[in-house]
Motif scaffolding. Structure first.
Motif: not given
Length: 310
Positions: A279, A248, A234, A263-264, A267-268, A260, A281-282, A271
């Motif tokens: 931000l 993107t 990140a 990815f979950t 993305r957190t 996920e 799109h990931i 962010e």
């Protein structure tokens, strides 16, 4: 039927295809790279493979391929058609475009870097389709990147653009093959996660896929390893977002296969780190291991589109 030859050369295997103008794969084939036989033998194998596809296309479709595209790893001088250096294949300054063009009877040949070529395919016909600005980041043995702008890939002034894996995210961290310490790929690549999980689990055979499964089963040690890698990733991605402002962000490679589970939290984490940045799109890559071959086909068609008629 009008078609082009596409070749994607990897460290262990080669993928090839005959590709129609609309991107349809008319024929697919695979072959071992055979790098243990030396650089000259690998270059000869590439030429042989391409020549076989030329003959097959002529027999099957009644026409000679209009052009060829080849994607290779390492340092690539695409403008001059030279495969400059590839550590895992042992070659230096191979005039790939000239050699292939001669072997294929003089048809035009395009040469591209494997990650940038895969990124071209992902951006145009894969996960980034419709995005005017994107960044493709495959997380494999190492970490590279491809910067997409208006349907094309930005190679940089010297062909080195997109090397996000060598952004230093942990100063003084693990030594990297590039000579720096704390590079992103030493901490967040699939091989880095494999090393960390093998050490944490005490199983020298454990790899990144095993770590992901352990995370899913609730193993706290695995979660620590996984989140440390995601934190480093990140940090690197936010640096890239700050510089490039992509619409993107496409994540591919072996780690992306965790779905996920990756990815979950990623993305957190991204962010949480952005402030003024928008931000992106990931999203996961869509084309899998066919991206390089499809991209090589696109390079060939692009070459034909830009040729000046005699």
């Amino acid at each position: 039927m009008k078609h082009v030859i596409a070749l994607d050369v990897g460290g262990t295997g080669m993928k090839a295809a005959l590709v129609a103008a609309d991107g349809t794969l008319l024929h697919e084939a695979r072959r071992a790279t055979g790098r243990e036989r030396g650089a000259e033998a690998v270059v000869e194998t590439i030429q042989d493979f391409a020549a076989e596809l030329l003959d097959l296309g002529r027999e099957r479709f009644g026409a000679t391929a209009s052009a060829a595209g080849v994607a290779v790893p390492g340092i690539v001088d695409a403008e001059n058609g030279i495969a400059v250096y590839a550590a895992n294949l042992g070659w230096r300054d191979v005039p790939m475009r000239e050699l292939l063009g001669r072997r294929l009877g003089g048809i035009p040949v395009a040469l591209g870097h494997d990650v940038r070529t895969g990124g071209l395919a992902e951006g145009r016909i894969g996960a980034g389709r419709g995005a005017d600005r994107f960044l493709f980041v495959p997380l494999g043995t190492g970490i590279a990147g491809a910067i997409g702008i208006a349907g094309r890939i930005e190679a940089g002034a010297h062909g080195y653009a997109g090397e996000i894996g060598h952004i230093v995210v942990r100063p003084g961290g693990p030594a990297c093959g590039c000579g720096q310490r704390g590079c992103l790929e030493t901490l967040a690549s699939a091989s880095a996660v494999s090393r960390a999980w093998a050490a944490a689990s005490g199983d020298p055979e454990a790899d990144a896929a095993d770590c992901a499964k352990a995370v899913e089963s609730g193993d706290e040690r695995a979660r620590e390893v996984w989140l440390a890698a995601i934190g480093a990733l990140a940090d690197g991605l936010v640096t890239a977002i700050t510089l490039l402002d992509p619409r993107t962000l496409i994540i591919g490679g072996g780690l992306a296969e965790a779905g996920e589970t990756l990815f979950t939290p990623l993305r957190t984490a991204v962010e949480e780190r952005v402030t003024f940045q928008r931000l992106p799109h990931i999203v996961p890559a869509a084309l899998g291991d066919t991206a390089g071959c499809l991209g090589a086909g696109l390079l060939a068609w692009d070459l034909l589109a830009t040729e000046v008629p005699a």
